[in-house]
Design a protein around this motif. Sequence first.
Motif, PDB file in Angstrom:
ATOM      1  N   GLY A  95     -17.434  -4.893  -9.600  1.00 34.89           N
ATOM      2  CA  GLY A  95     -17.438  -6.297  -9.968  1.00 34.89           C
ATOM      3  C   GLY A  95     -16.071  -6.958  -9.910  1.00 34.89           C
ATOM      4  N   THR A  96     -15.059  -6.235  -9.452  1.00 28.87           N
ATOM      5  CA  THR A  96     -13.717  -6.797  -9.360  1.00 28.87           C
ATOM      6  C   THR A  96     -13.412  -7.154  -7.919  1.00 28.87           C
ATOM      7  OG1 THR A  96     -12.739  -4.619  -9.036  1.00 28.87           O
ATOM      8  CG2 THR A  96     -12.915  -5.427 -11.307  1.00 28.87           C
ATOM      9  N   LYS A  97     -12.396  -7.967  -7.733  1.00 25.18           N
ATOM     10  CA  LYS A  97     -11.963  -8.321  -6.391  1.00 25.18           C
ATOM     11  C   LYS A  97     -11.060  -7.225  -5.850  1.00 25.18           C
ATOM     12  CE  LYS A  97     -12.385 -13.221  -6.949  1.00 25.18           C
ATOM     13  NZ  LYS A  97     -11.778 -14.521  -6.814  1.00 25.18           N
ATOM     14  N   PRO A  98     -10.952  -7.125  -4.523  1.00 26.15           N
ATOM     15  CA  PRO A  98     -10.020  -6.144  -3.952  1.00 26.15           C
ATOM     16  C   PRO A  98      -8.630  -6.336  -4.531  1.00 26.15           C
ATOM     17  CG  PRO A  98     -11.393  -7.110  -2.239  1.00 26.15           C
ATOM     18  CD  PRO A  98     -11.676  -7.871  -3.512  1.00 26.15           C
ATOM     19  N   ALA A  99      -7.908  -5.268  -4.674  1.00 25.99           N
ATOM     20  CA  ALA A  99      -6.607  -5.276  -5.347  1.00 25.99           C
ATOM     21  C   ALA A  99      -5.633  -6.268  -4.728  1.00 25.99           C
ATOM     22  CB  ALA A  99      -6.004  -3.873  -5.328  1.00 25.99           C
ATOM     23  N   ALA A 100      -5.584  -6.342  -3.415  1.00 25.34           N
ATOM     24  CA  ALA A 100      -4.639  -7.239  -2.765  1.00 25.34           C
ATOM     25  C   ALA A 100      -4.978  -8.695  -3.067  1.00 25.34           C
ATOM     26  CB  ALA A 100      -4.629  -6.993  -1.260  1.00 25.34           C
ATOM     27  N   THR A 101      -6.260  -9.028  -3.094  1.00 26.78           N
ATOM     28  CA  THR A 101      -6.671 -10.393  -3.387  1.00 26.78           C
ATOM     29  C   THR A 101      -6.386 -10.736  -4.837  1.00 26.78           C
ATOM     30  OG1 THR A 101      -8.371 -10.250  -1.714  1.00 26.78           O
ATOM     31  CG2 THR A 101      -8.613 -11.997  -3.342  1.00 26.78           C
ATOM     32  N   THR A 144       1.002  -2.932   0.807  1.00 28.71           N
ATOM     33  CA  THR A 144       1.532  -1.607   0.467  1.00 28.71           C
ATOM     34  C   THR A 144       1.164  -1.227  -0.964  1.00 28.71           C
ATOM     35  OG1 THR A 144       3.349  -1.913   2.020  1.00 28.71           O
ATOM     36  CG2 THR A 144       3.629  -0.210   0.372  1.00 28.71           C
ATOM     37  N   ALA A 145       1.257  -2.173  -1.887  1.00 31.50           N
ATOM     38  CA  ALA A 145       0.893  -1.897  -3.282  1.00 31.50           C
ATOM     39  C   ALA A 145      -0.578  -1.534  -3.413  1.00 31.50           C
ATOM     40  CB  ALA A 145       1.215  -3.106  -4.154  1.00 31.50           C
ATOM     41  N   CYS A 146      -1.425  -2.231  -2.679  1.00 31.45           N
ATOM     42  CA  CYS A 146      -2.857  -1.925  -2.706  1.00 31.45           C
ATOM     43  C   CYS A 146      -3.122  -0.509  -2.204  1.00 31.45           C
ATOM     44  CB  CYS A 146      -3.634  -2.932  -1.868  1.00 31.45           C
ATOM     45  SG  CYS A 146      -5.399  -2.574  -1.765  1.00 31.45           S
ATOM     46  N   VAL A 147      -2.501  -0.144  -1.093  1.00 34.27           N
ATOM     47  CA  VAL A 147      -2.704   1.197  -0.530  1.00 34.27           C
ATOM     48  C   VAL A 147      -2.132   2.258  -1.464  1.00 34.27           C
ATOM     49  CG1 VAL A 147      -2.187   2.733   1.412  1.00 34.27           C
ATOM     50  CG2 VAL A 147      -2.793   0.343   1.825  1.00 34.27           C
ATOM     51  N   ASN A 148      -0.964   1.983  -2.038  1.00 38.01           N
ATOM     52  CA  ASN A 148      -0.371   2.953  -2.966  1.00 38.01           C
ATOM     53  C   ASN A 148      -1.231   3.156  -4.198  1.00 38.01           C
ATOM     54  OD1 ASN A 148       1.834   3.614  -1.372  1.00 38.01           O
ATOM     55  ND2 ASN A 148       3.094   1.979  -2.211  1.00 38.01           N
ATOM     56  N   LYS A 152      -1.022   6.388   2.485  1.00 38.04           N
ATOM     57  CA  LYS A 152       0.198   6.026   1.763  1.00 38.04           C
ATOM     58  C   LYS A 152       1.437   6.349   2.599  1.00 38.04           C
ATOM     59  CE  LYS A 152      -1.891   6.671  -2.774  1.00 38.04           C
ATOM     60  NZ  LYS A 152      -1.934   7.469  -4.003  1.00 38.04           N
ATOM     61  N   ALA A 153       1.428   7.487   3.264  1.00 40.75           N
ATOM     62  CA  ALA A 153       2.565   7.861   4.110  1.00 40.75           C
ATOM     63  C   ALA A 153       2.687   6.917   5.304  1.00 40.75           C
ATOM     64  CB  ALA A 153       2.405   9.302   4.589  1.00 40.75           C
TER      65      ALA A 153
END
Length: 141
Positions: A34-40, A56-60, A68-69
């Motif tokens: 029920g949440t939005k994607p982290a980047a959004t 990058t923060a979203c992937v990390n 991540k690498a």
Amino acid sequence: MAKGKIIGGIVVGLIAVAACNAATDSGTKAGTDGTKPAATAAAEAGSKQSQAEEFTACVNKSGTPTEKAAVKHVTKVTGADKQNNVLDSAEIYTDFTGGITGPHTGEGKLIATAFTSCYESDNGLVTVYDKNGEILSNANF
């Protein structure tokens, strides 16, 4: 003859309404919880990070170790902040070399896949480039 013009006008009107609705949509979908994607969510919170930093923060936060690498090589992201679900196009630039036939095609695909986990669109395409502007990979998101 007049009947055909009326029907044609109605069809054009419906297409225009659908395009307006798509253009005013935020370009994001709710996640499974029920949440939005982290980047959004970061972008809507008024974050002053660059698009590359947000990605990058979203992937990390939620990516695999290999994703991540791979994103450590991202130098710039464009088009991730303005989505309308019509013809969304994002571009990711990296410090890799060799293009699609070079040794970093796998990392390019990992970056494109990671992008699809962070951003969603009904009709989006993300393209990953090497430092010379050659395509490494792309994916629909």
